[in-house]
Motif scaffolding. Structure first.
Motif, short mmCIF file in Angstrom:
data_model
loop_
_atom_site.label_atom_id
_atom_site.label_comp_id
_atom_site.label_asym_id
_atom_site.label_seq_id
_atom_site.Cartn_x
_atom_site.Cartn_y
_atom_site.Cartn_z
N MET A 182 0.83 -1.19 0.00
CA MET A 182 0.00 0.00 0.00
C MET A 182 0.88 1.26 0.00
SD MET A 182 -2.87 1.16 2.78
CE MET A 182 -1.64 1.32 4.09
N LYS A 183 1.95 1.24 0.78
CA LYS A 183 2.86 2.37 0.81
C LYS A 183 3.60 2.53 -0.51
CE LYS A 183 3.69 2.30 5.82
NZ LYS A 183 3.29 3.69 6.07
N LEU A 184 4.00 1.42 -1.11
CA LEU A 184 4.73 1.47 -2.38
C LEU A 184 3.83 1.92 -3.52
CD1 LEU A 184 6.73 -1.87 -2.03
CD2 LEU A 184 7.68 0.44 -1.90
N ARG A 185 2.55 1.62 -3.43
CA ARG A 185 1.62 1.95 -4.48
C ARG A 185 1.47 3.47 -4.67
NH1 ARG A 185 -3.07 -1.23 -2.94
NH2 ARG A 185 -1.64 -2.96 -3.32
N LYS A 186 1.81 4.23 -3.65
CA LYS A 186 1.69 5.68 -3.72
C LYS A 186 2.88 6.33 -4.43
CE LYS A 186 -0.89 5.75 0.64
NZ LYS A 186 -0.90 6.22 2.05
N LYS A 187 3.88 5.51 -4.79
CA LYS A 187 5.08 6.05 -5.40
C LYS A 187 5.26 5.52 -6.82
CE LYS A 187 7.33 6.19 -0.87
NZ LYS A 187 8.52 5.78 -0.08
N LYS A 188 6.10 6.18 -7.58
CA LYS A 188 6.41 5.76 -8.94
C LYS A 188 7.89 5.39 -9.02
CE LYS A 188 2.44 6.27 -11.01
NZ LYS A 188 1.74 5.12 -11.64
N PHE A 189 8.14 4.32 -9.76
CA PHE A 189 9.52 3.85 -9.90
C PHE A 189 9.83 3.65 -11.37
CE2 PHE A 189 7.54 2.15 -6.06
CZ PHE A 189 8.35 2.72 -5.08
N THR A 190 11.10 3.87 -11.72
CA THR A 190 11.51 3.73 -13.11
C THR A 190 12.46 2.56 -13.33
OG1 THR A 190 13.29 5.33 -12.73
CG2 THR A 190 11.19 6.18 -13.60
N THR A 191 13.08 2.11 -12.26
CA THR A 191 14.06 1.02 -12.40
C THR A 191 13.85 -0.03 -11.32
OG1 THR A 191 15.70 2.07 -10.95
CG2 THR A 191 15.76 2.65 -13.31
#
Length: 235
Positions: A182-191
Motif C-alpha cells: 500500500m505504501k509502495l503503491r503511492k510512489k512511482k519507480f523507473t528502475t
C-alpha cells in the motif's frame, strides 16, 4: 431512487467502489484442520515465534478500480511484462529486521540461503544463539517443506510450528505485505533498483509497535477461527 443518488448514499456510508475481497474456497476438511490447529495452539506463546514469508512486488502495476465517464476515461500505460522484485522477510515480537530482495525464482537451494543469511542472523539477534527458545512459522510452500530445506532446519535445530493449509488469514505477516504494498503503491519507480531501495526503506520504517500488535492479534485470530467453525476470518 436514481443510480447516482444510490452511489452517493453508499459513499456517504463509507462504501467504496473496488474489487471484492477474494478468499480461497475452503473444504470441510480444511475447516476441520483449521479448527484442530487453533484448539491445539490456544496456549502457544507467540512472542517466541518468528513469522516468515515471501511475496512479489511488481513495478508500477495497476491496482483497484476507477470511475470512468463516456467523455473521459482514465488511461494508465502498462507494460506487458512489468519488472518484479521477489521479497523474503520475517519478523517477531522483537520487531522487523532485514529483508532479502532477489530476482531469481525461489527454489529449495536458495531457500536454504535465505535461512542462513536472513533467518539465522535475525533469530540470533532477537533470541540469542540457542535455537530452542523460539519456533518458526511459515506456510506449506513446497520450498519450505522440501527435503533440502527440512534437513537444513533439522541440522540447525530449528523447530517449525505446524501450519494448516489454506490459512493466509491466520498469518500476521500477510498484513505486513499489504501495508508494505500500500505504501509502495503511492510512489512511482523507473528502475528495478529504485523499487528495491524503496522496499527496503519502507520495511526499515515499519514500527516495532506494529510487530507487537500483530503478535498479540494471534489470540484473536485463533478465537475468531473457532467462532467461525474453521471458516475464513477478516484481518
Amino acid at each position: 431512487m436514481s443510480g447516482r443518488t444510490l452511489r452517493r448514499r453508499l459513499n456517504e456510508a463509507g462504501a467504496r467502489y473496488n474489487r471484492p475481497m477474494s478468499k480461497p474456497l475452503l473444504t470441510e476438511r480444511h475447516r476441520k484442520n483449521r479448527l484442530r490447529w487453533t484448539r491445539h495452539h490456544k496456549a502457544t506463546d507467540w512472542n517466541q515465534v518468528i513469522f516468515l514469508d515471501e511475496t512479489t512486488v511488481r513495478l508500477n502495476t495497476v491496482k483497484g478500480l476507477v470511475w470512468n465517464f463516456p467523455e473521459k476515461k482514465k488511461v494508465v500505460r502498462t507494460v506487458k511484462h512489468p519488472i518484479k522484485v521477489n521479497v523474503w522477510g520475517c519478523f517477531s515480537s522483537k520487531g522487523f529486521d532485514r529483508i532479502i530482495c532477489f530476482r531469481q525464482n525461489l527454489n529449495a537451494k536458495f531457500m536454504c540461503r535465505t535461512y542462513k543469511y536472513g533467518l539465522l542472523p535475525i533469530a540470533r539477534k532477537h533470541f540469542g544463539h540457542d535455537p530452542t527458545p523460539w519456533k518458526l512459522q511459515e506456510d506449506n510452500n513446497l520450498k519450505h517443506r522440501s527435503k533440502l530445506a527440512t534437513s537444513w532446519k533439522e541440522e540447525k535445530i530449528i523447530k517449525n510450528i505446524d501450519w494448516p493449509s489454506m490459512s493466509p488469514d491466520i498469518a500476521p505477516i500477510e498484513n505486513v505485505w499489504r501495508i508494505l504494498k500500500m505504501k509502495l503503491r503511492k510512489k512511482k519507480f523507473t528502475t528495478y533498483q529504485s523499487l528495491v531501495s524503496a522496499i527496503k526503506q519502507e520495511w526499515k520504517a515499519l514500527p516495532k509497535d506494529l510487530s507487537l500488535n500483530l503478535i498479540h492479534s494471534m489470540k484473536n485470530r485463533i478465537f475468531e477461527v473457532i467462532e467461525s467453525h474453521g471458516d475464513f476470518i477478516l484481518h
